[in-house]
Design a protein around this motif. Structure first.
Motif, mmCIF file in Angstrom:
data_model
loop_
_atom_site.group_PDB
_atom_site.id
_atom_site.type_symbol
_atom_site.label_atom_id
_atom_site.label_comp_id
_atom_site.label_asym_id
_atom_site.label_seq_id
_atom_site.Cartn_x
_atom_site.Cartn_y
_atom_site.Cartn_z
ATOM 1 N N LEU A 113 0.868 -1.189 0.000
ATOM 2 C CA LEU A 113 0.000 0.000 0.000
ATOM 3 C C LEU A 113 0.897 1.229 0.000
ATOM 4 O O LEU A 113 1.740 1.386 0.893
ATOM 5 C CB LEU A 113 -0.916 0.008 1.216
ATOM 6 C CG LEU A 113 -1.821 1.238 1.368
ATOM 7 C CD1 LEU A 113 -2.825 1.302 0.216
ATOM 8 C CD2 LEU A 113 -2.540 1.213 2.716
ATOM 9 N N ARG A 114 0.704 2.106 -0.995
ATOM 10 C CA ARG A 114 1.535 3.301 -1.105
ATOM 11 C C ARG A 114 0.666 4.520 -1.404
ATOM 12 O O ARG A 114 -0.426 4.393 -1.967
ATOM 13 C CB ARG A 114 2.593 3.133 -2.210
ATOM 14 C CG ARG A 114 3.515 1.950 -1.996
ATOM 15 C CD ARG A 114 4.692 1.958 -2.973
ATOM 16 N NE ARG A 114 5.523 0.778 -2.809
ATOM 17 C CZ ARG A 114 6.415 0.612 -1.840
ATOM 18 N NH1 ARG A 114 6.589 1.574 -0.950
ATOM 19 N NH2 ARG A 114 7.137 -0.496 -1.750
ATOM 20 N N ASN A 115 1.208 5.663 -1.028
ATOM 21 C CA ASN A 115 0.604 6.946 -1.370
ATOM 22 C C ASN A 115 1.519 7.612 -2.396
ATOM 23 O O ASN A 115 2.564 8.146 -2.042
ATOM 24 C CB ASN A 115 0.456 7.823 -0.123
ATOM 25 C CG ASN A 115 -0.311 9.103 -0.414
ATOM 26 O OD1 ASN A 115 -0.434 9.520 -1.563
ATOM 27 N ND2 ASN A 115 -0.811 9.733 0.632
ATOM 28 N N SER A 116 1.137 7.542 -3.666
ATOM 29 C CA SER A 116 1.977 8.040 -4.752
ATOM 30 C C SER A 116 1.294 9.203 -5.441
ATOM 31 O O SER A 116 0.282 9.024 -6.137
ATOM 32 C CB SER A 116 2.245 6.917 -5.768
ATOM 33 O OG SER A 116 2.985 7.392 -6.876
ATOM 34 N N ALA A 117 1.848 10.411 -5.252
ATOM 35 C CA ALA A 117 1.318 11.609 -5.909
ATOM 36 C C ALA A 117 -0.177 11.759 -5.660
ATOM 37 O O ALA A 117 -0.978 11.906 -6.585
ATOM 38 C CB ALA A 117 1.603 11.575 -7.402
ATOM 39 N N GLY B 235 1.023 -17.140 -10.597
ATOM 40 C CA GLY B 235 0.390 -16.162 -9.746
ATOM 41 C C GLY B 235 -0.342 -15.055 -10.473
ATOM 42 O O GLY B 235 -0.443 -15.032 -11.702
ATOM 43 N N THR B 236 -0.835 -14.124 -9.673
ATOM 44 C CA THR B 236 -1.614 -12.996 -10.185
ATOM 45 C C THR B 236 -1.185 -11.737 -9.439
ATOM 46 O O THR B 236 -0.868 -11.782 -8.247
ATOM 47 C CB THR B 236 -3.121 -13.234 -9.972
ATOM 48 O OG1 THR B 236 -3.494 -14.457 -10.592
ATOM 49 C CG2 THR B 236 -3.942 -12.097 -10.565
ATOM 50 N N ARG B 237 -1.182 -10.632 -10.155
ATOM 51 C CA ARG B 237 -0.856 -9.342 -9.553
ATOM 52 C C ARG B 237 -2.005 -8.394 -9.866
ATOM 53 O O ARG B 237 -2.271 -8.091 -11.029
ATOM 54 C CB ARG B 237 0.456 -8.802 -10.116
ATOM 55 C CG ARG B 237 0.881 -7.453 -9.528
ATOM 56 C CD ARG B 237 2.116 -6.944 -10.243
ATOM 57 N NE ARG B 237 2.577 -5.680 -9.708
ATOM 58 C CZ ARG B 237 3.429 -5.553 -8.711
ATOM 59 N NH1 ARG B 237 3.929 -6.643 -8.125
ATOM 60 N NH2 ARG B 237 3.812 -4.366 -8.284
ATOM 61 N N ILE B 238 -2.686 -7.919 -8.835
ATOM 62 C CA ILE B 238 -3.818 -6.999 -8.998
ATOM 63 C C ILE B 238 -3.425 -5.665 -8.384
ATOM 64 O O ILE B 238 -3.004 -5.603 -7.220
ATOM 65 C CB ILE B 238 -5.088 -7.545 -8.339
ATOM 66 C CG1 ILE B 238 -5.512 -8.860 -9.008
ATOM 67 C CG2 ILE B 238 -6.221 -6.513 -8.419
ATOM 68 C CD1 ILE B 238 -6.749 -9.492 -8.396
ATOM 69 N N THR B 239 -3.555 -4.604 -9.179
ATOM 70 C CA THR B 239 -3.181 -3.266 -8.736
ATOM 71 C C THR B 239 -4.391 -2.350 -8.806
ATOM 72 O O THR B 239 -5.095 -2.315 -9.817
ATOM 73 C CB THR B 239 -2.048 -2.690 -9.600
ATOM 74 O OG1 THR B 239 -0.931 -3.581 -9.564
ATOM 75 C CG2 THR B 239 -1.620 -1.322 -9.086
ATOM 76 N N ILE B 240 -4.611 -1.626 -7.730
ATOM 77 C CA ILE B 240 -5.727 -0.676 -7.653
ATOM 78 C C ILE B 240 -5.145 0.713 -7.402
ATOM 79 O O ILE B 240 -4.334 0.897 -6.486
ATOM 80 C CB ILE B 240 -6.704 -1.047 -6.519
ATOM 81 C CG1 ILE B 240 -7.383 -2.380 -6.836
ATOM 82 C CG2 ILE B 240 -7.741 0.039 -6.308
ATOM 83 C CD1 ILE B 240 -8.265 -2.881 -5.697
ATOM 84 N N ARG B 241 -5.556 1.656 -8.222
ATOM 85 C CA ARG B 241 -5.134 3.058 -8.058
ATOM 86 C C ARG B 241 -6.374 3.931 -7.928
ATOM 87 O O ARG B 241 -7.224 3.932 -8.826
ATOM 88 C CB ARG B 241 -4.289 3.514 -9.249
ATOM 89 C CG ARG B 241 -2.969 2.773 -9.404
ATOM 90 C CD ARG B 241 -2.201 3.289 -10.620
ATOM 91 N NE ARG B 241 -0.908 2.644 -10.759
ATOM 92 C CZ ARG B 241 -0.713 1.482 -11.369
ATOM 93 N NH1 ARG B 241 -1.756 0.850 -11.901
ATOM 94 N NH2 ARG B 241 0.497 0.969 -11.461
ATOM 95 N N ILE B 242 -6.466 4.663 -6.826
ATOM 96 C CA ILE B 242 -7.622 5.530 -6.582
ATOM 97 C C ILE B 242 -7.104 6.904 -6.148
ATOM 98 O O ILE B 242 -6.320 6.985 -5.189
ATOM 99 C CB ILE B 242 -8.559 4.969 -5.519
ATOM 100 C CG1 ILE B 242 -9.024 3.557 -5.896
ATOM 101 C CG2 ILE B 242 -9.774 5.878 -5.343
ATOM 102 C CD1 ILE B 242 -9.942 2.935 -4.875
ATOM 103 N N PRO B 243 -7.524 7.980 -6.813
ATOM 104 C CA PRO B 243 -7.102 9.328 -6.389
ATOM 105 C C PRO B 243 -7.599 9.626 -4.979
ATOM 106 O O PRO B 243 -8.718 9.280 -4.608
ATOM 107 C CB PRO B 243 -7.746 10.245 -7.420
ATOM 108 C CG PRO B 243 -8.061 9.373 -8.600
ATOM 109 C CD PRO B 243 -8.343 8.023 -8.038
ATOM 110 N N LEU B 244 -6.744 10.283 -4.197
ATOM 111 C CA LEU B 244 -7.102 10.678 -2.845
ATOM 112 C C LEU B 244 -7.560 12.123 -2.830
ATOM 113 O O LEU B 244 -6.862 12.992 -3.357
ATOM 114 C CB LEU B 244 -5.900 10.506 -1.906
ATOM 115 C CG LEU B 244 -5.395 9.072 -1.708
ATOM 116 C CD1 LEU B 244 -4.120 9.070 -0.902
ATOM 117 C CD2 LEU B 244 -6.457 8.231 -1.014
#
Length: 409
Positions: free
Chosen positions: A343-347, A399-408
């Motif tokens: 979990l990261r906070n990116s820009a 395996g599987t890699r699922i990425t979710i990006r949501i603006p804060l």
């Protein structure tokens, strides 16, 4: 917007004007009528005055008829070809009236400046065409407008003694205006189409959210009915034996009520995670991973150092629900042995990544699972999209890699 099957190059670019476009067209056309009438009143022509007045009166009648037609109830697709033809026909009338009036007032008189002024009315025609929001209409009208201006200037040039340099300069300006109207109509049409697509996507997303909520309510009802409620019913039956003096039934009643309480607590925890509410998303993910790490055959690694300890956002529940659903799938269906949570906070964007070494899943598999009635991942993706985010699935080896990006916000 309605597609118009216009002849030749019109194709999908032919469109009916929006109500605001019709209103703008009508306003510009009324401005053109006022321009002609005021010019003829302030400087009436010395020759062919009756012809000018008659032509202007006829033009006013035609504009009135067009206004009634343009503000009628919207047309259906089967009559959209007529919309384009009437629009082009009316623009042709605009060009013809201004050009003819300019010739009538300037060809036979060397004293009138009326012709020079009236000819400038052609500069309004490309703007009227642009209000149609059709690059096809603007392109078709551009060339005749410029040619009419050149023809009227050439016919009256000797009588008005206007230098060719002035005529060519005005023609260049009109050509630029016509080209700009084509570009403007294309840009505006693109915006209208984009707004229509966004509205359609929003409606589809709303339907999906309603379907997800209905499914989840049904799932909760089934879990309560098939789980806790059954233990309560068992305890109720055992109470009859307790009343009859069966001491052993007391332990069965207690065991059933304890199990019912546990099941109800699990449902309540999923509906409103206590850790998430008290300590935030970072702690909730760590707590979730710790629960899974109690399994002897599973290793869950968590990297949430980039997320603030006391951070709160309006997407915490979406991200936590996504993590819980994806971890459940990784354990039950993917048969993963190791799971990585990041979990990261990116820009000012929350980026949640869940990766595993299981059997893997693809977008096609998610779609098939949804068709079979299993909408866990699909519901998460719908919520992510509704939050303005992005949901990516990458199939690994394994395996599987699922990425979710949501603006804060």
């Amino acid at each position: 917007m309605i597609d118009v099957g216009a002849d030749g190059a019109a194709g999908a670019e032919g469109r009916t004007a929006t109500p605001h476009g019709s209103l703008l067209q009508g306003s510009l056309r009324l401005l053109l009528v006022a321009f002609i009438v005021i010019t003829l009143l302030l400087e009436p022509p010395h020759n062919d005055r009756g012809a000018c007045v008659g032509l202007t009166a006829a033009y006013v009648v035609v504009v009135g008829c067009w206004s009634v037609w343009a503000h009628r109830p919207r047309m259906t697709d089967s009559r959209s070809r007529t919309v384009n033809r009437v629009t082009l026909g009316m623009l042709a009338v605009d060009i013809a009236v201004v050009a003819v009036l300019s010739v009538l007032t300037g060809y036979f008189s060397q004293e009138d400046w009326t012709s020079d002024v009236l000819r400038n009315g052609l500069f309004l025609v490309p703007l009227i065409a642009a209000a149609q929001l059709s690059p096809y209409v603007s392109t078709v009208v551009a060339a005749p407008t410029v040619l009419a201006f050149v023809a009227a200037s050439w016919i009256t040039q000797s009588a008005n003694e206007e230098p060719w340099a002035s005529i060519l300069l005005s023609t260049a300006i009109l050509t630029g205006l016509a080209g700009g109207s084509v570009a403007l109509s294309r840009i505006q049409l693109t915006k209208v189409q984009l707004i229509g697509q966004l509205a359609q996507q929003r409606t589809q997303l709303l339907h999906e959210l309603l379907a997800v909520e209905k499914h989840e309510r049904q799932e909760v009802a089934e879990r309560v009915h098939d789980g806790a409620l059954q233990y309560v019913l068992v305890a109720r039956q055992d109470m009859e034996d307790v009343r009859g003096g069966d001491v052993a039934s007391m332990s069965r009643v207690e065991s059933a009520l304890v199990e019912a309480s546990r099941l109800l607590r699990d449902v309540a925890r999923e509906l409103h995670p206590e850790v998430l509410e008290r300590l935030g998303l970072k702690a909730a993910l760590v707590h979730l991973a710790a629960g899974l790490n109690e399994r002897p055959d599973l290793d869950v690694e968590v990297d949430v150092e980039d997320w603030p300890d006391s951070g709160r956002s309006d997407v915490d529940y979406v991200l936590f629900g996504a993590a819980r659903e994806m971890l459940t799938n990784a354990v039950k269906h993917a048969r993963a042995r190791t799971i990585w949570i990041t979990l990261r906070n990116s820009a000012k964007t929350a980026v949640l990544t869940i990766a595993d070494d299981g059997v893997g899943i693809s977008e096609d598999a998610i779609t098939k699972s949804q068709d079979d009635g299993h909408i866990g991942l699909s519901s998460i993706r719908t919520r992510v999209l509704a939050s303005g985010g992005v949901f990516d699935v990458e199939a690994g080896q394994p395996g599987t890699r699922i990425t979710i990006r949501i603006p804060l916000r």
